[in-house]
Design an enzyme around this catalytic site. Structure first.
Site, PDB file in Angstrom:
ATOM      1  N   GLY A 299       2.183   9.156  -8.405  1.00 16.60           N
ATOM      2  CA  GLY A 299       2.704   8.079  -7.808  1.00 16.60           C
ATOM      3  C   GLY A 299       1.956   8.233  -6.821  1.00 16.60           C
ATOM      4  O   GLY A 299       0.381   9.143  -6.933  1.00 16.60           O
ATOM      5  N   SER A 300       1.343   7.390  -5.798  1.00 16.91           N
ATOM      6  CA  SER A 300       0.463   7.339  -4.564  1.00 16.91           C
ATOM      7  C   SER A 300       0.092   8.778  -4.116  1.00 16.91           C
ATOM      8  O   SER A 300      -1.137   8.797  -3.467  1.00 16.91           O
ATOM      9  CB  SER A 300       1.076   6.755  -4.106  1.00 16.91           C
ATOM     10  OG  SER A 300       1.233   5.750  -3.672  1.00 16.91           O
ATOM     11  N   THR A 301       0.650   9.874  -4.667  1.00 19.24           N
ATOM     12  CA  THR A 301       0.174  10.984  -4.021  1.00 19.24           C
ATOM     13  C   THR A 301      -1.112  11.288  -4.926  1.00 19.24           C
ATOM     14  O   THR A 301      -1.699  11.820  -4.516  1.00 19.24           O
ATOM     15  CB  THR A 301       1.013  12.220  -4.421  1.00 19.24           C
ATOM     16  OG1 THR A 301       1.527  12.318  -4.991  1.00 19.24           O
ATOM     17  CG2 THR A 301       1.770  12.119  -3.300  1.00 19.24           C
TER      18      THR A 301
END
Lengths: 584, 124
Positions: A299-301
């Site tokens: 995801g966004s990490t």
């Protein structure tokens, strides 16, 4: 006879006929008795020499072998379950050690009364099955185990029964005093003290197994193995993960703390875990180590890597903007933003609003090949191997087109082991060094010797700034802890269920860097399918569960890691960009 | 010739007995070594057992369980931590006050003594 022999020479002349007959019968008709005597003497000498020679030889043999024999017997007493070195944490607390335990065996051939023996033994050891015991004792074999690992009192009682053909062998038993707290790293051993998972298996691979084979690893091995692990940090992390898992009703919770400057894994926990003292639990597939054995879309990490790529390419700076006014249409897919701003965003804005459109456009502007090469350089596309025998290969799309670059830019479409992602993000923060993570103690110099410079130090400073900025104005605000200058990036990935992204099954994760202006540690918190609750105002995204969990962990762990709290620090721009004189 | 023979025999006997003595001593020593080694091993095993037990007793999980059950402590927060540089200087000692009652009871009593319990650290 002798009388004849002695008297004969004297009466030679007057030998009677009778005497001659006797002589002929005894010695033969015409034999020279002198020659005969000499021959006999020679024979006697040879016989005596031979006999004494044999005796002497035998004596020498006894002298040589008796010692070896005794030695071998004592080895046989201990060699059943061989010794392993102790495993200690970085401060010397024992994680795994050997304890001598007696085991009960029988030699059924030497038993006199099987029924009596069965009766007496079951009286002392009530958990033994009487019928099975009788069968074993009546088997007539040379050696049978009756019970491995009995207590000292039981040993004494059985010894007092005075049964012939029943004996004890001391065996090394592996014990893990901390139980489930340190489970996935350490692994466990089987009943013969052979490592079958984790560091224990790695130890066997380091030549311990060969020592066992040679029968040399019998006595306590003196040199303990030092892990990078800090037991207290490990416990705090696991404790908070367990609480978070319960609070957010998540299927699983995992956390990892990495020293960004040495690559040491200071703590790693994956709930649910198991007790290495009871390794049967380890076979349960829900108890796998999600950080190295599982692969996930982070995801966004992952945007941290994409943005680091952009900043490091030299083609853009922090002020570069990307158009995020409209959703990005790509074939039949539409990429939208979770916190849609509908305007042109600069790179810090893309990072703090976690804009999918912005990161996708950034990656596209550099091209598919550049993106792929960068991720390979950051170690995200190859299997990451550590000391742990368990590892899994990242799931990389077979045909990597522009759409893949678009989704991978914000962390979908590429599944990596979380430890791998942590290694990549750590490289963007520690000055650009990609250091292979380790579970063993390692000094900073050793780490630098094996590190690879993957991005420029200036890029790394900009990344620190972005991480801190995100904790000041972005989605990582909920992870702030008073006095610790943290930075972080949240990530919420939709899980793939039956080939489609599910809106309700989420994997949330959070990476926190501590402290952001001079990174020492990187903390990853990952929750598998956390549920929204009233307390989280109906949200199940990382900012509401993974980030607050990270805050709790940091508050507990920072004092243990010798990080002094500092108050009244200036904002991210002042403390990181200006003090390092980095141009925007 | 006979004297030489006797001498040789005597030397032989002495040498034999000396060798025997050495052999006997070495056996004794070897036995002692074996015994000590055995004892050492036993002690080492006992130490290992105790260390394992100690590790079990001081396992953080157990300590936290005990603390939660028996103590009313809360975990420390960052604002409770300070370093020596941030500590203020020690305040100047307060001027001695005239304690009329104390001086009435014990004339010339030292001012820091109140009642029968002296201030901690003060000489009794």
């Amino acid at each position: 006879m002798t009388a004849i022999g002695f008297t004969a020479p004297a009466k030679k002349t007057t030998e009677s006929r009778w005497q001659r007959v006797v002589r002929t019968l005894l010695y033969g008709a015409n034999v020279d008795r002198n020659v005969k005597a000499k021959a006999r003497l020679g024979l006697a000498i040879i016989v005596f020499v031979a006999v004494y020679g044999i005796i002497a030889g035998k004596l020498i043999m006894f002298a040589l072998i008796s010692e070896g024999h005794g030695g071998r017997r004592s080895v046989a007493q201990d060699a059943v379950a061989t010794a392993r070195p102790d495993i200690v944490d970085r401060h010397g607390s024992i994680i795994a050690t050997d304890v001598k335990m007696p085991s009960l065996f029988a030699e059924p051939r030497r038993l006199i009364d099987v029924d009596e023996a069965t009766e007496l033994l079951t009286a002392v050891l009530p958990d033994l099955d009487a019928r099975e015991l009788r069968e074993r004792l009546a088997s007539g074999r040379g050696f049978v185990w009756l019970k491995r690992e009995i207590t000292a009192t039981q040993q004494r009682e059985i010894h007092r029964l005075g049964l012939p053909g029943i004996g004890f062998l001391t065996e090394n038993k592996r014990v893990y005093p901390n139980g489930p707290v340190v489970s996935h790293q350490i692994g466990h051993v089987n009943v013969d003290n052979q490592g079958i998972a984790g560091i224990e298996k790695w130890l066997d691979g380091q030549g311990l197994a060969a020592l066992h084979m040679a029968g040399l690893a019998t006595d306590r091995l003196q040199k303990p193995v030092e892990l990078a692990l800090d037991l207290r940090v490990q416990f705090a992390l696991r404790d908070e993960l367990a609480k978070a898992r319960e609070k957010f009703s998540a299927k699983a919770a995992a956390g990892l703390m990495l020293n960004v400057n040495t690559g040491e894994i200071v703590a790693m926990a994956s709930e649910p875990d198991y007790d290495p003292n009871n390794p049967r639990e380890a076979n349960d597939p829900t108890r796998i180590n999600r950080l190295t054995t599982g692969v996930y879309e982070m995801g966004s990490t992952f945007k941290a890597l994409t943005i680091a790529m952009g900043l490091d390419s030299g083609r853009m700076g922090l002020n570069t903007t990307f158009d995020a006014r409209l959703p990005l249409r790509y074939g039949k897919f539409t990429i939208n933003d979770y916190h849609a701003q509908r305007r042109v965003l600069s790179i810090p804005e893309i990072f703090t609003y976690s804009s999918n459109i912005g990161t996708a456009r950034l990656a596209l502007s550099l091209g598919v090949d550049y993106h792929k090469a960068f991720l390979r350089k950051m170690g995200q596309l190859d299997r990451l191997r550590t000391e742990l025998p368990e590892s899994s290969e990242p799931i990389v799309p077979k045909r990597w087109g522009e759409l893949n670059t678009v989704t991978i830019a914000f962390g979908h479409g590429l599944s990596v082991a979380p430890l791998q992602a942590v290694m990549g993000v750590a490289a963007t923060l520690n000055g650009g060094l990609l250091i292979p993570p380790t579970f063993l103690k390692r000094s900073e110099d050793e780490a630098r010797a094996m590190a690879k410079q993957v991005i420029k130090p200036e890029t790394s400073i900009k990344m620190r700034y972005l991480m801190r900025l995100n904790a000041e104005i972005g989605s990582a605000k909920t992870a702030n802890v008073d006095g610790y200058y943290i930075g972080g990036k949240t990530g919420t990935a939709e899980k793939v269920v039956n080939g489609r992204y599910s809106k309700t099954k989420l994997l949330t994760d959070f990476m926190a860097v501590l402290p952001a202006d001079k990174p020492q540690y990187l903390l990853l918190i990952m929750l598998d399918e956390p549920q929204a609750s009233k307390e989280t105002h109906g949200y199940a995204t990382a900012g509401w569960n993974a980030a607050p969990t990270a805050a709790k962990v940091i508050a507990r762990v920072a004092p243990l890691l010798d990080i002094a709290p500092r108050f009244d620090l200036p904002n991210a721009e002042q403390s990181i960009l200006v003090s390092n004189r980095v141009a925007r | 010739m006979r004297i030489l023979n006797i001498l040789v025999i005597a030397a032989l006997v002495i040498a034999a007995s000396y060798v025997y003595k050495i052999k006997f001593d070495s056996t004794l020593q070897a036995e002692r070594v074996a015994k000590l080694r055995h004892e050492l091993r036993r002690e080492r095993d006992a130490v290992a057992g105790l260390r394992a037990e100690w590790a079990k007793l001081q396992a953080p999980m157990r300590i936290q369980g005990l603390a939660e059950r028996h103590l009313k402590l809360k975990s420390a927060v960052s604002t409770q931590l300070a370093n020596f540089d941030n500590l203020p200087m020690r305040p100047a000692p307060a001027p001695p006050q005239d304690d009329p009652i104390a001086s009435m009871i014990v004339p010339g009593a030292p001012q820091e003594t109140t009642g029968s319990i002296s201030r901690p650290g003060a000489p009794r």
